[in-house]
Design an enzyme around this catalytic site. Structure first.
Site, PDB file in Angstrom:
ATOM      1  N   SER A  14      13.019  -8.942   0.393  1.00  0.00           N
ATOM      2  CA  SER A  14      13.455 -10.253  -0.689  1.00  0.00           C
ATOM      3  C   SER A  14      12.976  -9.434  -2.217  1.00  0.00           C
ATOM      4  O   SER A  14      13.797  -9.769  -3.125  1.00  0.00           O
ATOM      5  CB  SER A  14      13.153 -11.239  -0.451  1.00  0.00           C
ATOM      6  OG  SER A  14      11.687 -11.003  -0.214  1.00  0.00           O
ATOM      7  N   SER A 143       0.533   2.835   2.938  1.00  0.00           N
ATOM      8  CA  SER A 143      -0.112   3.831   2.123  1.00  0.00           C
ATOM      9  C   SER A 143      -0.859   4.364   1.960  1.00  0.00           C
ATOM     10  O   SER A 143      -1.520   4.590   2.644  1.00  0.00           O
ATOM     11  CB  SER A 143      -0.741   1.895   1.592  1.00  0.00           C
ATOM     12  OG  SER A 143      -1.574   1.755   0.971  1.00  0.00           O
ATOM     13  N   SER A 145      -4.088   3.511   1.275  1.00  0.00           N
ATOM     14  CA  SER A 145      -5.079   2.494   1.879  1.00  0.00           C
ATOM     15  C   SER A 145      -5.216   3.276   3.285  1.00  0.00           C
ATOM     16  O   SER A 145      -5.582   2.621   4.086  1.00  0.00           O
ATOM     17  CB  SER A 145      -4.663   1.596   1.664  1.00  0.00           C
ATOM     18  OG  SER A 145      -4.670   0.519   0.165  1.00  0.00           O
ATOM     19  N   TYR A 156      -7.418  -5.319   5.592  1.00  0.00           N
ATOM     20  CA  TYR A 156      -5.371  -4.771   5.028  1.00  0.00           C
ATOM     21  C   TYR A 156      -5.242  -3.092   5.483  1.00  0.00           C
ATOM     22  O   TYR A 156      -4.608  -2.721   5.406  1.00  0.00           O
ATOM     23  CB  TYR A 156      -5.711  -4.517   3.818  1.00  0.00           C
ATOM     24  CG  TYR A 156      -4.232  -4.126   3.414  1.00  0.00           C
ATOM     25  CD1 TYR A 156      -2.479  -5.121   3.410  1.00  0.00           C
ATOM     26  CD2 TYR A 156      -4.317  -3.091   2.207  1.00  0.00           C
ATOM     27  CE1 TYR A 156      -0.997  -4.494   3.026  1.00  0.00           C
ATOM     28  CE2 TYR A 156      -3.287  -2.946   1.502  1.00  0.00           C
ATOM     29  CZ  TYR A 156      -1.568  -2.969   2.473  1.00  0.00           C
ATOM     30  OH  TYR A 156      -0.728  -2.783   1.820  1.00  0.00           O
ATOM     31  N   LYS A 160      -2.386  -0.189   7.536  1.00  0.00           N
ATOM     32  CA  LYS A 160      -2.306   0.866   7.013  1.00  0.00           C
ATOM     33  C   LYS A 160      -2.403   2.008   7.368  1.00  0.00           C
ATOM     34  O   LYS A 160      -1.554   2.590   7.910  1.00  0.00           O
ATOM     35  CB  LYS A 160      -1.579   0.997   5.891  1.00  0.00           C
ATOM     36  CG  LYS A 160      -1.230  -0.214   4.559  1.00  0.00           C
ATOM     37  CD  LYS A 160       0.260  -0.323   4.606  1.00  0.00           C
ATOM     38  CE  LYS A 160       0.231  -1.910   4.405  1.00  0.00           C
ATOM     39  NZ  LYS A 160       2.258  -1.646   4.574  1.00  0.00           N
ATOM     40  N   ASN A 194       0.345  -7.251  -5.689  1.00  0.00           N
ATOM     41  CA  ASN A 194      -1.057  -6.908  -6.212  1.00  0.00           C
ATOM     42  C   ASN A 194      -1.004  -7.706  -8.079  1.00  0.00           C
ATOM     43  O   ASN A 194      -1.839  -6.979  -8.735  1.00  0.00           O
ATOM     44  CB  ASN A 194      -1.175  -5.847  -6.426  1.00  0.00           C
ATOM     45  CG  ASN A 194       0.233  -5.010  -7.168  1.00  0.00           C
ATOM     46  OD1 ASN A 194       0.800  -5.060  -7.072  1.00  0.00           O
ATOM     47  ND2 ASN A 194      -0.241  -3.073  -6.503  1.00  0.00           N
TER      48      ASN A 194
HETATM   49  N1  LIG Z   1       2.653  -2.583  -4.074  1.00  0.00           N
HETATM   50  C1  LIG Z   1       1.928  -1.225  -4.090  1.00  0.00           C
HETATM   51  O1  LIG Z   1       1.422  -1.263  -4.468  1.00  0.00           O
HETATM   52  C2  LIG Z   1       1.828  -0.999  -2.617  1.00  0.00           C
HETATM   53  C3  LIG Z   1       2.275  -1.707  -1.592  1.00  0.00           C
HETATM   54  N2  LIG Z   1       2.463  -1.070  -0.077  1.00  0.00           N
HETATM   55  C4  LIG Z   1       3.666  -2.166   1.467  1.00  0.00           C
HETATM   56  O2  LIG Z   1       4.476  -2.204   0.613  1.00  0.00           O
HETATM   57  C5  LIG Z   1       5.327  -2.907   1.805  1.00  0.00           C
HETATM   58  C6  LIG Z   1       6.115  -3.222   0.162  1.00  0.00           C
HETATM   59  O3  LIG Z   1       4.973  -4.510  -0.331  1.00  0.00           O
HETATM   60  P1  LIG Z   1       5.215  -4.854  -1.579  1.00  0.00           P
HETATM   61  O4  LIG Z   1       6.969  -4.936  -2.461  1.00  0.00           O
HETATM   62  O5  LIG Z   1       3.912  -4.121  -2.694  1.00  0.00           O
HETATM   63  O6  LIG Z   1       4.706  -6.617  -1.554  1.00  0.00           O
HETATM   64  P2  LIG Z   1       5.607  -7.950  -2.254  1.00  0.00           P
HETATM   65  O7  LIG Z   1       5.391  -8.717  -2.390  1.00  0.00           O
HETATM   66  O8  LIG Z   1       6.547  -7.831  -3.559  1.00  0.00           O
HETATM   67  O9  LIG Z   1       6.745  -7.592  -1.174  1.00  0.00           O
HETATM   68  C7  LIG Z   1       6.349  -7.928   0.706  1.00  0.00           C
HETATM   69  C8  LIG Z   1       8.113  -8.379   0.797  1.00  0.00           C
HETATM   70  O10 LIG Z   1       7.415  -8.338   2.369  1.00  0.00           O
HETATM   71  C9  LIG Z   1       8.092  -9.447   3.468  1.00  0.00           C
HETATM   72  N3  LIG Z   1       7.436 -10.440   3.838  1.00  0.00           N
HETATM   73  C10 LIG Z   1       5.814 -10.904   3.504  1.00  0.00           C
HETATM   74  N4  LIG Z   1       5.531 -11.173   4.929  1.00  0.00           N
HETATM   75  C11 LIG Z   1       6.773 -11.897   6.083  1.00  0.00           C
HETATM   76  C12 LIG Z   1       6.692 -12.207   7.178  1.00  0.00           C
HETATM   77  N5  LIG Z   1       5.588 -12.357   7.660  1.00  0.00           N
HETATM   78  N6  LIG Z   1       7.718 -12.014   7.422  1.00  0.00           N
HETATM   79  C13 LIG Z   1       9.033 -11.144   6.806  1.00  0.00           C
HETATM   80  N7  LIG Z   1       8.779 -10.140   5.690  1.00  0.00           N
HETATM   81  C14 LIG Z   1       7.107 -11.533   4.803  1.00  0.00           C
HETATM   82  C15 LIG Z   1       7.829 -10.880   1.515  1.00  0.00           C
HETATM   83  O11 LIG Z   1       9.068 -11.904   1.824  1.00  0.00           O
HETATM   84  P3  LIG Z   1       9.158 -13.084   0.815  1.00  0.00           P
HETATM   85  O12 LIG Z   1       9.496 -12.539  -0.208  1.00  0.00           O
HETATM   86  O13 LIG Z   1       9.798 -14.059   1.545  1.00  0.00           O
HETATM   87  O14 LIG Z   1       6.956 -13.224   0.918  1.00  0.00           O
HETATM   88  C16 LIG Z   1       8.713  -9.722   0.221  1.00  0.00           C
HETATM   89  O15 LIG Z   1       9.773  -9.217   0.553  1.00  0.00           O
HETATM   90  C17 LIG Z   1       4.241  -3.417   1.623  1.00  0.00           C
HETATM   91  O16 LIG Z   1       3.931  -3.500   3.957  1.00  0.00           O
HETATM   92  C18 LIG Z   1       3.147  -2.870   1.599  1.00  0.00           C
HETATM   93  O17 LIG Z   1       1.316  -3.072   2.295  1.00  0.00           O
HETATM   94  C19 LIG Z   1       1.940  -0.231   0.347  1.00  0.00           C
HETATM   95  C20 LIG Z   1       1.066   0.608  -0.875  1.00  0.00           C
HETATM   96  C21 LIG Z   1       0.922   0.106  -1.774  1.00  0.00           C
HETATM   97  C1  LIG Z   2      -1.666  -4.043  -2.535  1.00  0.00           C
HETATM   98  C2  LIG Z   2      -2.416  -3.359  -3.020  1.00  0.00           C
HETATM   99  O1  LIG Z   2      -2.989  -3.256  -4.794  1.00  0.00           O
HETATM  100  C3  LIG Z   2      -1.669  -1.715  -3.361  1.00  0.00           C
HETATM  101  O2  LIG Z   2      -1.130  -2.022  -1.756  1.00  0.00           O
HETATM  102  C4  LIG Z   2      -2.451  -1.030  -1.253  1.00  0.00           C
HETATM  103  O3  LIG Z   2      -1.551  -0.408  -0.157  1.00  0.00           O
HETATM  104  C5  LIG Z   2      -2.835   0.047  -2.026  1.00  0.00           C
HETATM  105  O4  LIG Z   2      -3.685  -0.105  -1.935  1.00  0.00           O
HETATM  106  C6  LIG Z   2      -2.406  -0.310  -3.228  1.00  0.00           C
HETATM  107  O5  LIG Z   2      -3.288  -0.424  -4.238  1.00  0.00           O
END
Ligand SMILES: NC(=O)C1=CN([C@@H]2O[C@H](COP(=O)(O)OP(=O)(O)OC[C@H]3O[C@@H](n4cnc5c(N)ncnc54)[C@H](OP(=O)(O)O)[C@@H]3O)[C@@H](O)[C@H]2O)C=CC1
Ligand SMILES: C[C@H](O)[C@@H]1OC(=O)[C@H](O)[C@@H]1O
Length: 253
Positions: A14, A143, A145, A156, A160, A194
């Site tokens: 989303s 990640s 992480s 968390y 990962k 974040n």
């Molecule tokens: N941003 C970063 O710095 C980093 C992110 N990641 C990983 O990338 C992935 C995406 O994160 P990011 O785009 O940054 O985060 P966002 O918060 O922007 O997006 C997270 C997404 O996951 C969905 N989600 C959360 N919980 C559930 C659930 N129980 N079932 C189905 N969908 C769910 C959310 O849906 P809804 O809108 O309904 O909440 C949303 O679409 C994650 O796995 C995160 O750990 C890894 C490293 C760094």
């Molecule tokens: C949520 C954190 O900012 C992000 O998610 C990760 O997996 C890394 O630690 C990034 O910094």
């Protein structure tokens, strides 16, 4: 185009990295099924954006922490598009919290969404790919992480590391079926996950300062790497992990 006429499934699409990956898959010629959770409006917008790119899309609601969401997502995608070629495990949460007083429920939910969710979804997608008998590609969003710790991320970072390990074991378990499994390890990508943490100017400046390329990542920086790993350009890659962090991990001193 890297994914012409492929059927690509993505969880948590989303917003953020999942949304960018869904749009990139469509730009690369795929029809896309997105799993979404709480935000039906955002899901409808992503579907409309994909359709505007000339590809087909469906959104299926479901909490990835529940096994039934995985079988439901895959069967709905097959009903819409007839098959599954690529699965991207992306959905995740990171509710920042200190270690010494971590609420049990925060720990449990983070494990269930990030790790169990990736497991159930990967298993359901793989079963469909095995049934089709033509191989496939699975990419999980792990990640940086997985490799380093975080004071507010003790619940968390193990998830990962687990997601990366899951892809390694699945590469072994599914190689005989021609299914490749890889993970992407993003650094800090500016998304809603974040937003609050990086609202602190000192924290943001510190994180930016760690990155040799001089900026936080964008969701599109990850989406293009996922598209590559999902494509035949990566046909001899399995069990691999690609760090996409602007050089942050390499920057010790
Ligand atoms: N941003 C970063 O710095 C980093 C992110 N990641 C990983 O990338 C992935 C995406 O994160 P990011 O785009 O940054 O985060 P966002 O918060 O922007 O997006 C997270 C997404 O996951 C969905 N989600 C959360 N919980 C559930 C659930 N129980 N079932 C189905 N969908 C769910 C959310 O849906 P809804 O809108 O309904 O909440 C949303 O679409 C994650 O796995 C995160 O750990 C890894 C490293 C760094
Ligand atoms: C949520 C954190 O900012 C992000 O998610 C990760 O997996 C890394 O630690 C990034 O910094």
């Amino acid at each position: 185009m890297l994914l012409e006429d492929k059927v690509v499934l993505i969880t948590g699409a989303s917003r953020g990295i999942g949304r960018a990956t869904a749009l990139e898959a469509a730009r690369q010629g795929a029809n896309v099924a997105i799993n979404t959770y709480r935000d039906a409006k955002a899901a409808a917008e992503v579907v409309a954006e994909i359709e505007a790119l000339g590809r087909r899309a469906v959104a299926i609601d479901g909490d990835v922490a529940l096994p039934d969401s995985a079988t439901g997502f895959v069967s709905a995608a097959v009903e819409a598009f007839g098959r599954v070629d690529v699965f991207v495990s992306n959905a995740g949460i990171c509710p920042f919290h200190a270690f010494l007083d971590m609420p049990v429920e925060t720990l449990r939910r983070t494990m269930e969404v990030n790790l169990h969710g990736a497991y159930f979804m990967t298993q359901a997608a793989a079963n469909q790919m095995v049934k089709q008998g033509e191989g496939g590609a699975i990419v999980a969003i792990s990640s940086i992480s997985a490799l380093v710790g975080g004071e507010m991320q003790t619940h968390y970072t193990p998830t990962k590391a687990g997601v990366h390990s899951l892809m390694q074991s699945c590469a072994v378990a599914l190689g005989r079926h021609g299914i490749r499994c890889n993970s992407v390890l993003p650094g800090t990508i500016a998304t809603d996950i974040n937003k609050d943490d990086l609202a602190d100017p000192a924290k943001r400046e510190y994180m930016e300062g760690r990155i040799p390329l001089g900026r936080l990542g964008r969701p599109e920086d990850i989406a293009s790497v996922v598209a590559f790993l999902a494509s035949d350009m990566a046909s001899y890659m399995s069990g691999a992990a690609l760090l996409v962090d602007g050089g942050a991990f390499a920057n010790f001193q």
